[in-house]
Scaffold this motif. Structure first.
Motif, PDB file in Angstrom:
ATOM      1  N   ARG A 193      15.476  -8.195  25.754  1.00  0.00           N
ATOM      2  CA  ARG A 193      14.480  -9.235  25.992  1.00  0.00           C
ATOM      3  C   ARG A 193      13.288  -8.538  26.607  1.00  0.00           C
ATOM      4  O   ARG A 193      13.324  -8.134  27.752  1.00  0.00           O
ATOM      5  CB  ARG A 193      15.023 -10.301  26.967  1.00  0.00           C
ATOM      6  CG  ARG A 193      16.319 -10.940  26.539  1.00  0.00           C
ATOM      7  CD  ARG A 193      16.110 -11.922  25.424  1.00  0.00           C
ATOM      8  NE  ARG A 193      15.223 -12.994  25.806  1.00  0.00           N
ATOM      9  CZ  ARG A 193      15.592 -14.263  25.885  1.00  0.00           C
ATOM     10  NH1 ARG A 193      16.828 -14.606  25.619  1.00  0.00           N
ATOM     11  NH2 ARG A 193      14.732 -15.196  26.207  1.00  0.00           N
ATOM     12  N   GLU A 235      10.356 -16.401  31.009  1.00  0.00           N
ATOM     13  CA  GLU A 235      10.863 -15.093  30.599  1.00  0.00           C
ATOM     14  C   GLU A 235      10.356 -14.018  31.560  1.00  0.00           C
ATOM     15  O   GLU A 235      11.115 -13.170  32.024  1.00  0.00           O
ATOM     16  CB  GLU A 235      10.345 -14.814  29.176  1.00  0.00           C
ATOM     17  CG  GLU A 235      10.764 -13.500  28.587  1.00  0.00           C
ATOM     18  CD  GLU A 235      12.111 -13.596  27.906  1.00  0.00           C
ATOM     19  OE1 GLU A 235      12.310 -14.554  27.145  1.00  0.00           O
ATOM     20  OE2 GLU A 235      12.940 -12.728  28.161  1.00  0.00           O
ATOM     21  N   SER A 239      12.872 -12.129  34.020  1.00  0.00           N
ATOM     22  CA  SER A 239      13.130 -10.740  33.640  1.00  0.00           C
ATOM     23  C   SER A 239      12.888  -9.775  34.790  1.00  0.00           C
ATOM     24  O   SER A 239      13.375  -8.663  34.775  1.00  0.00           O
ATOM     25  CB  SER A 239      12.213 -10.287  32.499  1.00  0.00           C
ATOM     26  OG  SER A 239      12.381 -11.069  31.384  1.00  0.00           O
ATOM     27  N   ARG A 307      20.446 -15.459  29.818  1.00  0.00           N
ATOM     28  CA  ARG A 307      19.758 -14.190  29.546  1.00  0.00           C
ATOM     29  C   ARG A 307      20.742 -13.018  29.586  1.00  0.00           C
ATOM     30  O   ARG A 307      20.668 -12.106  28.770  1.00  0.00           O
ATOM     31  CB  ARG A 307      18.638 -13.972  30.558  1.00  0.00           C
ATOM     32  CG  ARG A 307      17.379 -14.616  30.095  1.00  0.00           C
ATOM     33  CD  ARG A 307      16.408 -14.899  31.200  1.00  0.00           C
ATOM     34  NE  ARG A 307      15.794 -16.184  30.917  1.00  0.00           N
ATOM     35  CZ  ARG A 307      14.750 -16.343  30.126  1.00  0.00           C
ATOM     36  NH1 ARG A 307      14.203 -15.310  29.552  1.00  0.00           N
ATOM     37  NH2 ARG A 307      14.264 -17.539  29.903  1.00  0.00           N
TER      38      ARG A 307
END
Ligand code: UDP
Ligand code: MG
Length: 328
Positions: A193, A235, A239, A307
């Motif tokens: 990702r 995201e 992340s 995730r």
């Protein structure tokens, strides 16, 4: 290892030597803009003999005639290389593909819609020659973006930079010049990702800016709507920070302390005044409030768990259908 690669490259390029520049250009349904882009790049670089140019288009699953247009352009321009992905993987994956395949001493990811003006690249190269490894293009005015997009971007930077240890510079997109050693460092990051702005910030290196006013899109329409941007922001934060997971420990501590004090208060009240039945409203408020809070907590856990799950599959970031290198 990476430090020495950086040093070696710097030493091997004298001021007179030809520098190889790779432009990494993700394209998704951009048939209207590709030839305008090539015209603009040509007007900047056709007289620059000290620069050998490689233009890598990553066709990110376009459903219009972007690919035939690119092939047409390639037939008369040997600087163009086309990587055709098997479907739309998103801009981040397309950039990753371009960075993997590019060969330049210096690399510039750039949007095809001329919102990142190619005219700035010679100035970026000057800064690189001065010794910087990353030269960011910073937007001084974002009049071309809507008010909603600008203010949500501001909030995103604020929240992200509070939580994440590697700060994303404000008003900076993917448009930047990077030394080969920075690209090699990016290629070593294994996650599937890929929030590129965060990864760019995470690798660090000696960085400077040049400012520019962000122009309007040359043609066509933006590919990012509100919902996509919201998910993009999520995201980015998930992340690079686990703070949202930790908040719940502290909230839990606060609420359990409050309820402990409340329990003592109620017990004393019962001892002094006897049992008092009313209190429905306050109980309902407390139950629904805490129920809501717990659901948010579970939601955030789910976000990270999801995730981790996707990351654990180790699927490739993108798949290439075909690479079209110029024949000449
Ligand atoms: N893009 C892409 N894949 C996508 C969406 C966008 O490769 O799924 C490319 C697009 O073709 C353009 C760049 O990413 O070259 C920036 O997109 P856009 O101009 O729509 O974004 P904005 O400037 O509005 O943020
Ligand atoms: Mg754009």
């Amino acid at each position: 290892m990476i430090d020495s690669e950086c040093g070696e490259l710097k030493q091997s390029i004298t001021p007179e030597a030809t520098v190889k520049l790779s432009m990494v250009v993700p394209v998704f349904n951009e048939s209207e803009t590709v030839s305008l882009f090539i015209d603009s790049v040509s007007s900047v670089f056709n007289n620059e003999s000290s620069i050998e140019l490689e233009i890598i288009f990553i066709n990110d699953g376009s459903t219009d005639d972007t690919l035939p247009r690119l092939l047409e352009l390639q037939s008369v321009d040997s600087r163009i290389k086309i990587v055709d992905l098997s479907r739309n993987f998103g801009k981040e994956a397309a950039l990753t593909a371009g960075l993997k395949i590019c060969t330049g001493h210096i690399v510039v990811p750039i949007d095809v819609d001329l919102q990142d003006p190619p005219q700035l690249i010679p100035e970026m190269i000057e800064k690189w020659r001065e010794g910087y490894e990353v030269v960011l293009g910073r937007r001084t005015d974002r009049d071309s973006d809507s008010w909603a997009k600008r203010s949500s971007a501001n909030w995103f930077y604020r929240v992200h930079n509070k939580m994440a240890s590697s700060k994303i510079p404000e008003n900076v997109g993917d448009f930047r010049l990077m030394d080969r050693c920075v690209v090699e460092a990016l290629k070593e990051l294994p996650e599937s990702r890929r929030f590129m702005k965060g990864l760019f910030a995470w690798v660090g290196f000696k960085t400077t800016y040049i400012d520019y006013a962000r122009p309007q899109r040359s043609a066509g329409t933006s590919k990012f709507n509100g919902w996509k941007l919201w998910n993009f922001a999520l995201e980015g934060i998930t992340s690079f920070s686990t703070d949202p997971l930790k908040i719940w420990t502290y909230l839990g501590l606060i609420f359990s302390s409050i309820s402990f004090l409340l329990a003592i208060f109620i017990a004393l009240k019962v001892i002094v005044y006897g049992i008092d039945v009313p209190g429905y409203a306050s109980i309902m408020v407390a139950v629904t409030f805490l129920g809501g809070l717990q659901l948010i907590g579970i939601g955030i856990l789910g976000e990270y768990l999801g995730r981790t799950y996707i990351e654990s599959k180790r699927r490739p970031v993108f798949l290439v259908r075909q690479v079209y290198a110029s024949k000449s």
